[in-house]
Design a protein around this motif. Structure first.
Motif, short mmCIF file in Angstrom:
data_model
loop_
_atom_site.label_atom_id
_atom_site.label_comp_id
_atom_site.label_asym_id
_atom_site.label_seq_id
_atom_site.Cartn_x
_atom_site.Cartn_y
_atom_site.Cartn_z
N ARG A 1 -3.22 6.05 9.44
CA ARG A 1 -2.68 7.28 8.87
C ARG A 1 -1.49 6.94 8.00
N MET A 2 -1.36 7.70 6.93
CA MET A 2 -0.17 7.60 6.09
C MET A 2 0.30 9.01 5.80
N THR A 3 1.56 9.25 6.02
CA THR A 3 2.16 10.53 5.69
C THR A 3 3.18 10.31 4.59
N ILE A 4 2.99 11.01 3.48
CA ILE A 4 3.95 10.96 2.39
C ILE A 4 4.84 12.18 2.52
N ARG A 5 6.13 11.91 2.72
CA ARG A 5 7.11 12.99 2.84
C ARG A 5 7.92 13.01 1.55
N CYS A 6 7.84 14.13 0.87
CA CYS A 6 8.45 14.24 -0.45
C CYS A 6 9.33 15.48 -0.50
N SER A 7 10.48 15.33 -1.13
CA SER A 7 11.36 16.48 -1.33
C SER A 7 11.79 16.51 -2.78
N VAL A 8 12.04 17.71 -3.25
CA VAL A 8 12.47 17.86 -4.65
C VAL A 8 13.27 19.15 -4.76
N ALA B 1 7.09 7.02 2.79
CA ALA B 1 5.75 6.96 3.39
C ALA B 1 5.90 6.44 4.81
N VAL B 2 5.26 7.12 5.74
CA VAL B 2 5.21 6.69 7.12
C VAL B 2 3.79 6.21 7.37
N VAL B 3 3.65 4.94 7.72
CA VAL B 3 2.34 4.32 7.89
C VAL B 3 2.13 4.00 9.37
N GLU B 4 1.02 4.47 9.91
CA GLU B 4 0.67 4.20 11.30
C GLU B 4 -0.49 3.22 11.34
N LYS B 5 -0.31 2.14 12.12
CA LYS B 5 -1.36 1.13 12.25
C LYS B 5 -1.73 0.98 13.72
N ASP B 6 -2.96 0.57 13.95
CA ASP B 6 -3.43 0.27 15.30
C ASP B 6 -4.67 -0.62 15.17
N ARG B 7 -5.17 -1.06 16.27
CA ARG B 7 -6.38 -1.90 16.26
C ARG B 7 -7.63 -1.04 16.34
N ASN B 8 -8.67 -1.46 15.61
CA ASN B 8 -9.95 -0.75 15.67
C ASN B 8 -10.80 -1.30 16.81
N GLU B 9 -12.05 -0.86 16.90
CA GLU B 9 -12.95 -1.27 17.99
C GLU B 9 -13.19 -2.78 18.00
N GLN B 10 -13.09 -3.41 16.83
CA GLN B 10 -13.30 -4.86 16.74
C GLN B 10 -12.00 -5.64 16.95
N GLY B 11 -10.91 -4.95 17.25
CA GLY B 11 -9.65 -5.62 17.49
C GLY B 11 -8.86 -5.94 16.23
N LYS B 12 -9.32 -5.46 15.09
CA LYS B 12 -8.64 -5.70 13.82
C LYS B 12 -7.60 -4.62 13.57
N THR B 13 -6.42 -5.03 13.09
CA THR B 13 -5.38 -4.06 12.77
C THR B 13 -5.77 -3.32 11.49
N ARG B 14 -5.66 -2.01 11.53
CA ARG B 14 -6.00 -1.18 10.38
C ARG B 14 -4.96 -0.07 10.23
N LEU C 1 0.84 -1.20 0.00
CA LEU C 1 0.00 0.00 0.00
C LEU C 1 0.87 1.25 0.00
N ALA C 2 1.89 1.27 0.85
CA ALA C 2 2.79 2.42 0.90
C ALA C 2 3.53 2.59 -0.42
N GLY C 3 4.01 1.50 -0.98
CA GLY C 3 4.73 1.55 -2.26
C GLY C 3 3.86 2.04 -3.40
N ALA C 4 2.62 1.54 -3.47
CA ALA C 4 1.69 1.99 -4.51
C ALA C 4 1.40 3.48 -4.34
N SER C 5 1.25 3.90 -3.09
CA SER C 5 0.97 5.32 -2.82
C SER C 5 2.14 6.19 -3.22
N LEU C 6 3.35 5.77 -2.89
CA LEU C 6 4.55 6.54 -3.24
C LEU C 6 4.74 6.61 -4.75
#
Length: 162
Positions: free
Chosen positions: A111-118, A95-108, A65-70
């Motif tokens: 947040r994703m932060t794309i840091r880009c420089s040019v 890409a910095v990807v943050e994961k955590d568990r939702n209310e049902q205990g599933k990892t989701r 997912l991070a690679g496709a986004s980048l």
């Protein structure tokens, strides 16, 4: 005579005229996962977990997912700069990807932060600022996940002169 569309990339009537339909295939065999992507630059992708301990296999889908986004964000940015004649170099992103568990205990992915420089020629600063504003909307992939994942974009120019 026109060329026939590839079977994996067809156009079909949609609400606004034509919508694109893309098919990607998946096959599993003894913990070897193969994606038939059908693209010329990336025809297939193989994820081979054989021989990798179970505790070291996690995160592959998140990395995809991070690679496709980048790739989507970076290639859109490069195309926008090229189309406007901007003199740039050294386009890089992570890409910095943050994961955590939702209310049902599933990892989701939360947040994703794309840091880009040019590096951008200082004479193109005004054009770059317009492109930067456009890039705040993301690209096809990141724009498509906005509703489910908080997306942030950090696009940092380093202006140079000749």
């Amino acid at each position: 005579m026109g060329s026939k569309p590839k079977p994996d990339m067809l156009r079909a009537p949609g609400d606004d005229g034509m919508k694109e339909v893309l098919t990607v295939s998946y096959a599993y065999d003894e913990d070897r996962h193969e994606l038939d992507l059908g693209g010329e630059a990336l025809p297939r992708l193989v994820i081979d977990n054989r021989g990798i301990p179970q505790e070291r296999r996690g995160g592959t889908a998140t990395r995809l997912l991070a690679g496709a986004s980048l790739y989507c964000y970076g290639s859109m940015l490069a195309a926008a700069l090229i189309a406007r004649g901007v003199d740039f170099e050294d386009l890089r992103a992570d890409a910095v990807v943050e994961k955590d568990r939702n209310e049902q205990g599933k990892t989701r992915v939360l947040r994703m932060t794309i840091r880009c420089s040019v590096r951008v020629n200082e004479r193109d600063e005004a054009v770059f600022r317009r492109v930067r504003k456009m890039m705040e909307q993301g690209c096809l992939i990141t724009g498509s996940v906005h509703d489910g994942i908080a997306m942030e974009y950090e696009l940092t120019p380093e202006f140079f002169s000749e």
